[in-house]
Every structure is written in C-alpha cells, then in structure tokens.
Design an enzyme around this catalytic site. Structure first.
Site, PDB file in Angstrom:
ATOM      1  N   LEU A  58      26.875 -63.209  45.920  1.00 57.84           N
ATOM      2  CA  LEU A  58      27.430 -61.860  45.919  1.00 57.84           C
ATOM      3  C   LEU A  58      27.301 -61.221  44.543  1.00 57.84           C
ATOM      4  O   LEU A  58      27.033 -61.893  43.544  1.00 57.84           O
ATOM      5  CB  LEU A  58      28.882 -61.912  46.381  1.00 57.84           C
ATOM      6  CG  LEU A  58      29.027 -62.390  47.842  1.00 57.84           C
ATOM      7  CD1 LEU A  58      30.447 -62.829  48.146  1.00 57.84           C
ATOM      8  CD2 LEU A  58      28.584 -61.299  48.804  1.00 57.84           C
TER       9      LEU A  58
ATOM     10  N   LYS B 216      24.804 -69.680  32.971  1.00 54.67           N
ATOM     11  CA  LYS B 216      24.189 -68.435  33.448  1.00 54.67           C
ATOM     12  C   LYS B 216      24.530 -67.271  32.526  1.00 54.67           C
ATOM     13  O   LYS B 216      23.691 -66.395  32.273  1.00 54.67           O
ATOM     14  CB  LYS B 216      24.657 -68.138  34.878  1.00 54.67           C
ATOM     15  CG  LYS B 216      24.016 -66.887  35.499  1.00 54.67           C
ATOM     16  CD  LYS B 216      22.502 -67.013  35.591  1.00 54.67           C
ATOM     17  CE  LYS B 216      21.837 -65.731  36.068  1.00 54.67           C
ATOM     18  NZ  LYS B 216      22.053 -65.453  37.478  1.00 54.67           N
TER      19      LYS B 216
END
Length: 307
Positions: free
Chosen positions: A64, A170
C-alpha cells in the site's frame, strides 16, 4: 496455500501476478476493482473488503501507498487484522517508516498474527521480471516460511534483523535514490545553463564514479520528456518525508534530505506528482530563478539576486 494480496498498484499488481504465475491461488482486494481485473481473468478471486479476504487466506501480503492506508486496511472499519486465523503470516511490503512497522508488529502480535516487514527495491519493470530485492525484518523462522513466496517475486532476500529493520533499510535506500536524482538533475541544469548539451552531459557523466548507476535507466525518460511513472514522484516525496520523520525520531540531522524533500513537494505543486520521480529534472530545468539576471555583469547579478 491460499494467498491474500491487498494493494494492486504499479508494484503490487506485478508482484501478485508473479505469485499467480507460480500457481498460487490468490484472493485479492483493491479499492479500485478494475486494477484487479487482469488477475481475476486468470483465476484470482476478488474479496469485497479486507475482512472478507482475511477470512479466506493462509498468508497475506499488503503493498500500500503509505502508513495511513496500511493502518486503515489492517485496523480500520472492515480491517483484516482481527479476522485472520491465529499464526497467519502478514507480510507488509509497503514503504513505511520503521516506528510504524513496529506499531503494526505489536498490533499483530496482540492478535496472534505473525508480522513481517518486507519492503522492496526495484521499479515496475523489475517487479514484472520478478527481480525485486526484499529487505526483511522478521523472525528467521517466519522468513523461512515465506522464502519460496518471496522468490516468486524477487531475486534477492536480505534478512536485516527484527521488526522494523526492513523498513529502516528501505528508508536509507530511498533517501539515496531521492537525493541522488535531485543532485543529478541540478548538475544537468547547471551544465546546460553553462552551454553544454544534455547529450554531452549524459555521455560524459553516465558510467563515472560520480553518478549513481540507476541514473542510466532515467536517460531515455529525460531525453524524450516522457515521464511515465515507474516510481511516481509523489511516492518518492512521501518516502523522503518518512525518512525525515524517522531521522527526527532517531535524533539524526538530515539537512540535504529535507531540502530535496521540499523540492519534490514543489514539483508536485507544478503538476509532476503522478510522473516518474525523474521528472524532478524537468521541474528544475524549467524553473531557473536566474533567467532575468543580467548575465553580462556578475556584480550586478549578485546585487540583484541579493535583493
């Protein structure tokens, strides 16, 4: 094993398709049903809500756009988290901040759900080719359970540690992507402003130690002015904002990241939000603050700019 997949955007749709190609039965949910149609045409089932999906699956992937979307899908009205079977694995591949990942891990543990943060590195073409890199924050036993699934979608898996470490990695990677793209775009704008052609700059810079290798893949977009999104600029701005939030939480100063983050925000306001993040080049090259300065007189230029 029946797999649930929530979030079928640019990346999620390709990741789910690769699971499907390997023969895994899918139950999918996306707010816009039409994005699921290619998967449905090949046998996937569509769930009308995250709750309906949760009641059918053994493993759940979410991909998402931002933390609010993840929280809404998991804990909001019709959220899936209270409806998964005990010991179901929830693998969140979304690009979110580490503190939020840890919050979701705690919420999952309270409901006897196994949580894994596993964001990915790679653009849309890389996702389509199943060559993503997964950065996995999880118990090693949980990683081993899902390793075959991750290898359907990626070519490399890095176990970074416990919950939140995958999203931490990340954050670091996207910080380098975002600032690297801005620095390159600004250097190109300077070179062109000094009379060098973009061809000369590209030919001379690409492949040298001063330029990140990923920038070679952006040349065609910049040359043609076609910024079809592989990684939308608005999501790069979001990731850099989350990196800044994470830095604040960790007591780390990041002046360059914050400056680059605001450049992406300005580019969004000029209509680049849905374009590839390399469109920051177009924004910078077409917004020269020095256009009205008298180029013949450095002294007058400095005085005028000071005013």
């Amino acid at each position: 094993m029946k797999i649930g997949f929530i979030g079928l955007g640019i990346m999620g749709s390709r990741m789910a398709a690769n699971l499907q190609k390997q023969g895994y039965p899918l139950v999918v949910f996306n707010r816009t049903r039409t994005k699921a149609q290619p998967l449905l045409d090949k046998g996937a089932c569509f769930a009308e809500s995250p709750v309906k999906l949760a009641e059918q699956v053994d493993v759940l992937f979410t991909m998402l756009a931002h933390p609010d979307a993840v929280e809404q899908a998991a804990l909001g009205r019709n959220g899936f988290l209270s409806h998964l079977k005990p010991n179901t694995l929830w693998i969140d591949c979304s690009s979110i901040n580490p503190s939020f990942s840890k919050k979701m891990a705690a919420a999952a543990a309270a409901r006897q759900i196994r949580f894994v943060d596993a964001p990915v590195t790679g653009s849309a073409p890389v996702a389509a080719e199943a060559k993503l890199i997964f950065w996995v924050g999880a118990d090693m036993a949980d990683l081993e359970r899902i390793r075959p699934l991750l290898l359907c979608m990626g070519s490399k898996i890095v176990h970074t540690g416990g919950h939140g470490t995958g999203t931490s990695m990340k954050m670091v990677i996207n910080l380098l992507l975002g600032t690297g793209m801005v620095a390159f775009a600004e250097a190109m704008a300077l070179g062109e402003g000094l009379g060098l052609s973009s061809k000369m700059l590209f030919d001379s810079l690409l492949g040298t130690p001063v330029v990140a290798p990923f920038l070679a893949a952006k040349r065609d977009k910049i040359d043609k002015g076609n910024y079809e999104a592989e990684f939308p600029l608005r999501w790069m701005q979001k990731d850099m904002h989350l990196a800044a939030v994470s830095a604040y939480e960790a007591g780390v100063a990041m002046p360059l990241t914050n400056a680059a983050k605001e450049l992406y925000r300005l580019a969004m306001r000029e209509g680049h939000a849905s374009q590839d993040f390399s469109a920051i080049y177009d924004y910078l090259s077409n917004n020269h603050d020095f256009a009205t300065i008298d180029q013949k007189s450095p002294a007058s230029a400095m005085a005028q700019h000071a005013n």
